[in-house]
Design a protein around this motif. Structure first.
Motif, PDB file in Angstrom:
ATOM      1  N   LEU A 198      33.947 -17.837 -15.761  1.00 45.25           N
ATOM      2  CA  LEU A 198      33.850 -19.213 -15.275  1.00 45.25           C
ATOM      3  C   LEU A 198      33.697 -19.143 -13.761  1.00 45.25           C
ATOM      4  CD1 LEU A 198      36.798 -20.975 -17.162  1.00 45.25           C
ATOM      5  CD2 LEU A 198      34.386 -21.598 -17.353  1.00 45.25           C
ATOM      6  N   GLU A 199      32.716 -19.830 -13.219  1.00 43.07           N
ATOM      7  CA  GLU A 199      32.503 -19.855 -11.771  1.00 43.07           C
ATOM      8  C   GLU A 199      32.770 -21.265 -11.253  1.00 43.07           C
ATOM      9  OE1 GLU A 199      28.915 -17.946  -9.562  1.00 43.07           O
ATOM     10  OE2 GLU A 199      28.467 -20.097  -9.743  1.00 43.07           O
ATOM     11  N   ILE A 200      33.530 -21.337 -10.162  1.00 43.79           N
ATOM     12  CA  ILE A 200      33.886 -22.618  -9.531  1.00 43.79           C
ATOM     13  C   ILE A 200      33.267 -22.658  -8.148  1.00 43.79           C
ATOM     14  CG2 ILE A 200      35.800 -24.025  -8.664  1.00 43.79           C
ATOM     15  CD1 ILE A 200      37.522 -22.588 -10.860  1.00 43.79           C
ATOM     16  N   TYR A 201      32.594 -23.755  -7.843  1.00 38.70           N
ATOM     17  CA  TYR A 201      31.915 -23.912  -6.558  1.00 38.70           C
ATOM     18  C   TYR A 201      32.635 -24.941  -5.691  1.00 38.70           C
ATOM     19  CZ  TYR A 201      28.237 -25.134  -3.211  1.00 38.70           C
ATOM     20  OH  TYR A 201      27.522 -25.376  -2.067  1.00 38.70           O
TER      21      TYR A 201
ATOM     22  N   ASP B  73      33.323 -28.975   2.918  1.00 39.84           N
ATOM     23  CA  ASP B  73      33.192 -28.254   4.189  1.00 39.84           C
ATOM     24  C   ASP B  73      34.514 -27.668   4.660  1.00 39.84           C
ATOM     25  OD1 ASP B  73      34.497 -30.555   4.876  1.00 39.84           O
ATOM     26  OD2 ASP B  73      32.947 -31.309   6.226  1.00 39.84           O
ATOM     27  N   SER B  74      35.471 -27.548   3.740  1.00 41.57           N
ATOM     28  CA  SER B  74      36.757 -26.933   4.083  1.00 41.57           C
ATOM     29  C   SER B  74      37.249 -26.090   2.913  1.00 41.57           C
ATOM     30  CB  SER B  74      37.793 -28.007   4.428  1.00 41.57           C
ATOM     31  OG  SER B  74      37.970 -28.888   3.340  1.00 41.57           O
ATOM     32  N   VAL B  75      38.156 -25.186   3.211  1.00 40.69           N
ATOM     33  CA  VAL B  75      38.717 -24.297   2.192  1.00 40.69           C
ATOM     34  C   VAL B  75      39.545 -25.113   1.190  1.00 40.69           C
ATOM     35  CG1 VAL B  75      40.261 -22.346   1.794  1.00 40.69           C
ATOM     36  CG2 VAL B  75      38.814 -22.386   3.827  1.00 40.69           C
ATOM     37  N   ILE B  76      39.432 -24.783  -0.083  1.00 37.59           N
ATOM     38  CA  ILE B  76      40.221 -25.439  -1.119  1.00 37.59           C
ATOM     39  C   ILE B  76      41.271 -24.457  -1.640  1.00 37.59           C
ATOM     40  CG2 ILE B  76      40.190 -26.411  -3.455  1.00 37.59           C
ATOM     41  CD1 ILE B  76      38.945 -28.270  -1.441  1.00 37.59           C
ATOM     42  N   ASP B  77      42.526 -24.896  -1.662  1.00 39.12           N
ATOM     43  CA  ASP B  77      43.634 -24.113  -2.192  1.00 39.12           C
ATOM     44  C   ASP B  77      43.672 -24.302  -3.703  1.00 39.12           C
ATOM     45  OD1 ASP B  77      46.004 -22.940  -2.932  1.00 39.12           O
ATOM     46  OD2 ASP B  77      47.275 -24.127  -1.599  1.00 39.12           O
TER      47      ASP B  77
ATOM     48  N   GLU C 166      36.316 -20.748  -0.441  1.00 33.36           N
ATOM     49  CA  GLU C 166      35.791 -21.158   0.858  1.00 33.36           C
ATOM     50  C   GLU C 166      34.704 -22.219   0.689  1.00 33.36           C
ATOM     51  OE1 GLU C 166      36.890 -19.999   3.794  1.00 33.36           O
ATOM     52  OE2 GLU C 166      38.267 -18.501   2.952  1.00 33.36           O
ATOM     53  N   ALA C 167      34.467 -22.971   1.736  1.00 33.87           N
ATOM     54  CA  ALA C 167      33.407 -23.984   1.724  1.00 33.87           C
ATOM     55  C   ALA C 167      32.063 -23.320   1.439  1.00 33.87           C
ATOM     56  CB  ALA C 167      33.366 -24.713   3.058  1.00 33.87           C
TER      57      ALA C 167
ATOM     58  N   LEU D 245      25.114 -15.370 -10.765  1.00 36.54           N
ATOM     59  CA  LEU D 245      26.545 -15.177 -10.558  1.00 36.54           C
ATOM     60  C   LEU D 245      26.861 -14.827  -9.115  1.00 36.54           C
ATOM     61  CD1 LEU D 245      29.425 -14.875 -11.675  1.00 36.54           C
ATOM     62  CD2 LEU D 245      28.832 -12.503 -12.257  1.00 36.54           C
ATOM     63  N   GLY D 246      27.910 -15.449  -8.580  1.00 38.51           N
ATOM     64  CA  GLY D 246      28.394 -15.108  -7.250  1.00 38.51           C
ATOM     65  C   GLY D 246      27.923 -16.036  -6.152  1.00 38.51           C
ATOM     66  N   TYR D 247      27.094 -17.012  -6.500  1.00 39.15           N
ATOM     67  CA  TYR D 247      26.642 -17.997  -5.509  1.00 39.15           C
ATOM     68  C   TYR D 247      26.173 -19.241  -6.254  1.00 39.15           C
ATOM     69  CZ  TYR D 247      21.772 -17.105  -6.763  1.00 39.15           C
ATOM     70  OH  TYR D 247      20.587 -17.001  -7.461  1.00 39.15           O
TER      71      TYR D 247
END
Length: 194
Positions: free
Chosen positions: A33-36, A40-44, A76-77, A189-191
């Motif tokens: 599962l990939e989450i994007y 424009d800010s880091v998500i915890d 990361e953003a 995958l990965g982007y």
């Protein structure tokens, strides 16, 4: 009243920042599962979870397993966070940020949620928690597309489906939020691009 409106806007903005961008149910244990993060800010991600059902839930509409992210998990953003099966192929492993053994075999619903087990809001889903769909859910007109396929979110999608999986899955290639690829397609995958 103004503070309340600002709060609602802030919550909606937060929801729109993260969503499932890719899903793979491949051969053997080649699942992820990939989450994007479209913000424009880091998500915890420790403030989120990805609860699931296995086949048919005991109580339709309720998750069966509360799955959490590891301590210090962030996205990361403009970047992605990938949850993989621990025995995924060597080509997948370099993109894995964490591991989860019980990823879907096609008919297990996963949702990305914000909150705790006691109080959460659904941000996005692949599948649902309502009933066993058989081999998998139909997506973009492809029968049982969540089994033996890779799903990639279209570049026009800017936020999660809020649990409205059927609308997200669509009925054909035009109205679906997803592009369905053949088994073991890992090119994206990965982007993710929006």
């Amino acid at each position: 009243m103004t503070k309340f409106i600002v709060f609602i806007f802030s919550i909606n903005l937060l929801f729109s920042q993260v969503f499932f961008s890719e899903y793979a149910e491949g051969s053997s244990n080649n699942k992820y599962l990939e989450i994007y993060n479209a913000g424009d800010s880091v998500i915890d991600l420790t403030e989120y979870a990805f609860p699931s059902t296995a086949n048919a839930p005991s109580v339709p509409g309720d998750y069966e397993y509360w799955n959490t992210f590891p301590d210090n998990a962030v996205v990361e953003a403009g970047d992605v966070y990938v949850i993989c099966h621990g025995d995924a192929a060597e080509e997948i492993q370099p993109e894995c940020d964490s591991f989860h053994t019980y990823l879907s075999n096609g008919n297990d619903g996963y949702c990305l949620v914000l909150g705790t087990e006691e109080a959460f809001t659904i941000v996005d889903c692949v599948g649902d928690w309502n009933a066993d769909p058989g081999d998998g859910w139909d997506v973009a007109g492809v029968t049982a597309a969540t089994k033996d396929h890779t799903l990639v979110r279209k570049t026009t999608v800017m936020q999660g489906n809020g649990g409205l999986w059927e609308i997200s899955a669509g009925t054909d290639a035009n109205d679906s939020e997803w592009v369905v690829y053949e088994l073991d397609t890992w090119d994206f995958l990965g982007y993710h691009t929006i």
